[in-house]
Write a protein that holds these residues in place. Structure first.
Motif, PDB file in Angstrom:
ATOM      1  N   HIS A  50      21.719   2.710   0.120  1.00  0.00           N
ATOM      2  CA  HIS A  50      20.657   3.664   0.398  1.00  0.00           C
ATOM      3  C   HIS A  50      21.162   4.749   1.339  1.00  0.00           C
ATOM      4  CE1 HIS A  50      16.490   4.997   0.461  1.00  0.00           C
ATOM      5  NE2 HIS A  50      16.683   5.297   1.731  1.00  0.00           N
ATOM      6  N   VAL A  51      20.595   5.957   1.184  1.00  0.00           N
ATOM      7  CA  VAL A  51      20.928   7.062   2.088  1.00  0.00           C
ATOM      8  C   VAL A  51      19.710   7.959   2.258  1.00  0.00           C
ATOM      9  CG1 VAL A  51      21.889   8.467   0.184  1.00  0.00           C
ATOM     10  CG2 VAL A  51      22.506   8.982   2.564  1.00  0.00           C
ATOM     11  N   GLY A 107      14.477  21.582   7.234  1.00  0.00           N
ATOM     12  CA  GLY A 107      13.341  20.774   6.815  1.00  0.00           C
ATOM     13  C   GLY A 107      13.474  20.144   5.447  1.00  0.00           C
ATOM     14  N   ASN A 108      14.616  20.331   4.765  1.00  0.00           N
ATOM     15  CA  ASN A 108      14.859  19.620   3.514  1.00  0.00           C
ATOM     16  C   ASN A 108      15.029  18.140   3.822  1.00  0.00           C
ATOM     17  OD1 ASN A 108      15.094  22.001   1.726  1.00  0.00           O
ATOM     18  ND2 ASN A 108      16.903  22.429   2.974  1.00  0.00           N
ATOM     19  N   MET A 109      14.523  17.287   2.947  1.00  0.00           N
ATOM     20  CA  MET A 109      14.582  15.847   3.202  1.00  0.00           C
ATOM     21  C   MET A 109      14.776  15.100   1.887  1.00  0.00           C
ATOM     22  SD  MET A 109      11.691  13.472   5.135  1.00  0.00           S
ATOM     23  CE  MET A 109      11.865  14.305   6.733  1.00  0.00           C
ATOM     24  N   ILE A 110      15.562  14.010   1.920  1.00  0.00           N
ATOM     25  CA  ILE A 110      15.809  13.225   0.710  1.00  0.00           C
ATOM     26  C   ILE A 110      15.995  11.756   1.051  1.00  0.00           C
ATOM     27  CG2 ILE A 110      18.295  13.786   0.805  1.00  0.00           C
ATOM     28  CD1 ILE A 110      18.260  13.561  -2.315  1.00  0.00           C
ATOM     29  N   SER A 111      15.501  10.909   0.152  1.00  0.00           N
ATOM     30  CA  SER A 111      15.693   9.463   0.200  1.00  0.00           C
ATOM     31  C   SER A 111      16.240   9.035  -1.150  1.00  0.00           C
ATOM     32  CB  SER A 111      14.355   8.763   0.470  1.00  0.00           C
ATOM     33  OG  SER A 111      14.447   7.362   0.290  1.00  0.00           O
ATOM     34  N   ALA A 112      17.413   8.394  -1.174  1.00  0.00           N
ATOM     35  CA  ALA A 112      18.060   8.003  -2.434  1.00  0.00           C
ATOM     36  C   ALA A 112      18.512   6.552  -2.367  1.00  0.00           C
ATOM     37  CB  ALA A 112      19.251   8.909  -2.734  1.00  0.00           C
ATOM     38  N   THR A 113      18.339   5.838  -3.481  1.00  0.00           N
ATOM     39  CA  THR A 113      18.721   4.423  -3.555  1.00  0.00           C
ATOM     40  C   THR A 113      19.657   4.200  -4.738  1.00  0.00           C
ATOM     41  OG1 THR A 113      16.528   3.873  -2.663  1.00  0.00           O
ATOM     42  CG2 THR A 113      17.830   2.059  -3.516  1.00  0.00           C
TER      43      THR A 113
END
Length: 556
Positions: free
Chosen positions: A369-370, A377-383
């Motif tokens: 995960h990262v 203000g850009n935001m990301i959640s990746a699995t």
């Protein structure tokens, strides 16, 4: 403030949190050199393929949730590959299968991670492919230190790996903890893509790289290898697939908009649990009541997942409605339920699958995960997940194995998650994104198979409802249930099960046993691998899991 294993990071420039310190450092290096959150996530994601090969690889997939300031909306990145055209229930029945095997090339879907990362980079990043791949190529070429989980995975599956020539050449003998490990084949594959795609505009280079992977030499090698090994994946399957951008599915929980992928992933399970928990004062519950109530809500939500989710139209409007959840919530009592009954649809017929070396998720975390937030203000959640080293044989010409995600389909007709060509498997993968006032507020997630929408969910509740900061919420004692149909071969079910870290203490454990939970006390600091980043009160924040001594956050 409670004691934490490390500080909750705070700053204003940028934050990266991931399941491996080298990936977090790579992502932070991108931010420091002017890249945005999406450039950083892509660099970190490719790095994770190299440094956590026991948990993911180029043959796997990547779902992500993100908010682009330029687009001003939350979006889903679907880097989830589909079943091959030849993958039919009839074909597997002819092969004598009641379940799709948990290991080997028969369980391969189209590798989606490469296409997913490239789409994100092309549409929302600023860096070139050569720049973001430089970290991964460098670690594959020059080496990286072997972590405990990697060594343990190879040691546990050494006999299986020994039967796959290219895998044995790469991973055996079992490498020593902390020794420098190299994968020149993987480095050569990515270097060739970079070199052969060079020239022209950034967009043109990225598109040529995609073609090389899905229509060129990578697809050719995958086709040849699968043909040789009895797999179903072909160059045509590769060439016709594309990563996509999709709307998020969301639920309003108080002042927070919680965003998840569609029900081709497990994300809506979190939203269903939130809808059930609307009837409880979560912040006021004792520790034992908190574990009990949250676990009982999870059982109801997972029963619906097991019956209804898949790459089909799923009645989420009903599943998240007040009327439906009032009815479902009434089923929760003071004692542990032994029922596993969906509110709609029907469950698959459980099949007693034979045990198989390398199948399932024996480490409860064959995923990475990262999370990233930048100063704009850009935001990301990746699995990212899939393509781990003991799931399938290494393809000699490429340096990595295919994934085994097709094992999540059922070989039973008429289910939302029944196998059919071109469909996405209903996975466990579940990144998380939350908004406040319509702006990105929190990105978080964890590896962990069917535990993802438990461990990460608990961190969210402890932060939002119980007032813990991100690091306190991650460090708090964890728990989960396997009172659900396992998503992995051989698809088990463990009624009333409840695993708790021993740090909950004897009184909590005895209370839960008295309620009828089949409690197993796990070692302290053994459950969960959650990371998180946040933008709030004029600050950027980050936290990472200490369990496994591997995850790390970086930022300033």
């Amino acid at each position: 403030m409670e004691f934490t294993t490390r500080p909750e990071l705070r700053g204003t420039f940028g934050m990266v949190a991931s399941t491996h310190w080298l990936a977090s450092a790579a992502g932070m290096a991108v931010l420091e050199r002017g890249g945005n959150a999406f450039d950083a996530a892509v660099a970190a994601g490719f790095t994770l393929q190299v440094v956590e090969p026991h948990l993911n690889g180029p043959g796997g997939e990547v779902p992500a949730l993100f908010y682009s300031v330029d687009r001003a909306e939350p979006l889903t990145l679907c880097g989830q590959g589909v079943a091959p055209a030849a993958a039919t229930i009839e074909r597997f029945r002819e092969l004598g299968c009641d379940l799709i095997p948990g290991t080997g090339v028969l369980a391969a879907c189209v590798p989606g991670a490469f296409g997913g990362w490239l789409l994100l980079l092309q549409e929302f990043g600023t860096w070139s492919l050569e720049e973001v791949l430089a970290f991964a190529i460098g670690y594959a070429d020059d080496g990286f230190p072997v972590v405990g989980g990697m060594r343990l995975s190879i040691e546990r599956q050494a006999d299986l790996i020994a039967g796959w020539p290219a895998s044995a050449d790469l991973y055996l003998p079992v490498p020593d903890l902390g020794s420098q490990f190299r994968n020149p084949g993987l480095a050569a594959t990515y270097r060739r893509i970079v070199e052969e795609s060079a020239g022209g505009s950034r967009d043109a280079e990225i598109e040529r790289a995609r073609e090389l992977f899905y229509e060129g030499f990578v697809a050719e090698e995958i086709h040849r290898f699968c043909e040789q090994e009895g797999g179903l994946l072909t160059r045509d399957d590769m060439s016709t697939w594309r990563a996509t951008l999709e709307p998020v599915v969301s639920y309003e929980y108080g002042e927070t908009t919680v965003c998840k992928t569609g029900p081709w992933g497990a994300g809506p399970v979190a939203l269903q649990q939130l809808a059930l928990l609307e009837g409880f004062d979560v912040g006021a519950l004792s520790d034992a009541e908190f574990v009990h109530v949250v676990t009982e809500c999870a059982k109801l939500a997972f029963a619906d997942r097991d019956a209804l989710y898949g790459d089909v139209d799923v009645p989420l409007e009903t599943l998240l409605s007040r009327e439906y959840n009032d009815t479902r919530r009434a089923l929760i009592g003071d004692d542990a339920s032994s029922a596993h009954e969906p509110g709609m649809g029907r469950l698959p017929r459980l099949v007693q699958g034979a045990q198989m070396a390398g199948a399932g998720e024996p480490t409860r975390g064959d995923t990475v995960h990262v999370d990233v937030v930048d100063r704009w203000g850009n935001m990301i959640s990746a699995t990212p997940s899939g393509g781990w080293l003991y799931g399938s044989p290494v393809i000699p010409a490429l340096g990595w194995p295919l994934g085994t995600r097709a094992q999540m389909f059922w070989l039973e007709e008429g289910l939302p998650s029944s196998l059919r060509p071109g469909a996405r498997p209903r996975t466990t993968l579940s990144p998380g994104l939350a908004l406040r006032g319509g702006k990105p507020w929190l990105a978080w997630g964890t590896p962990g198979g069917d535990q993802q929408e438990q461990w990460a969910f608990h961190v969210f509740l402890r932060h939002v409802d119980r007032g813990l900061n991100l690091q306190e919420a991650i460090d708090a004692p964890e728990f989960h249930t396997d009172h659900l149909i396992s998503s992995f071969y051989p698809r088990g079910f463990v009624p009333r099960s409840l695993d708790l870290e021993g740090r909950f203490g004897p009184a909590v454990i005895e209370n839960l046993r008295a309620r009828g939970h089949e409690v197993s006390v796990a070692p302290d600091w053994s459950l969960g691998r959650v990371t998180a980043v946040q933008k709030t009160d004029g600050q950027l924040r980050a936290a990472a899991n200490p369990r496994g001594m591997q995850g790390y956050a970086a930022g300033r």
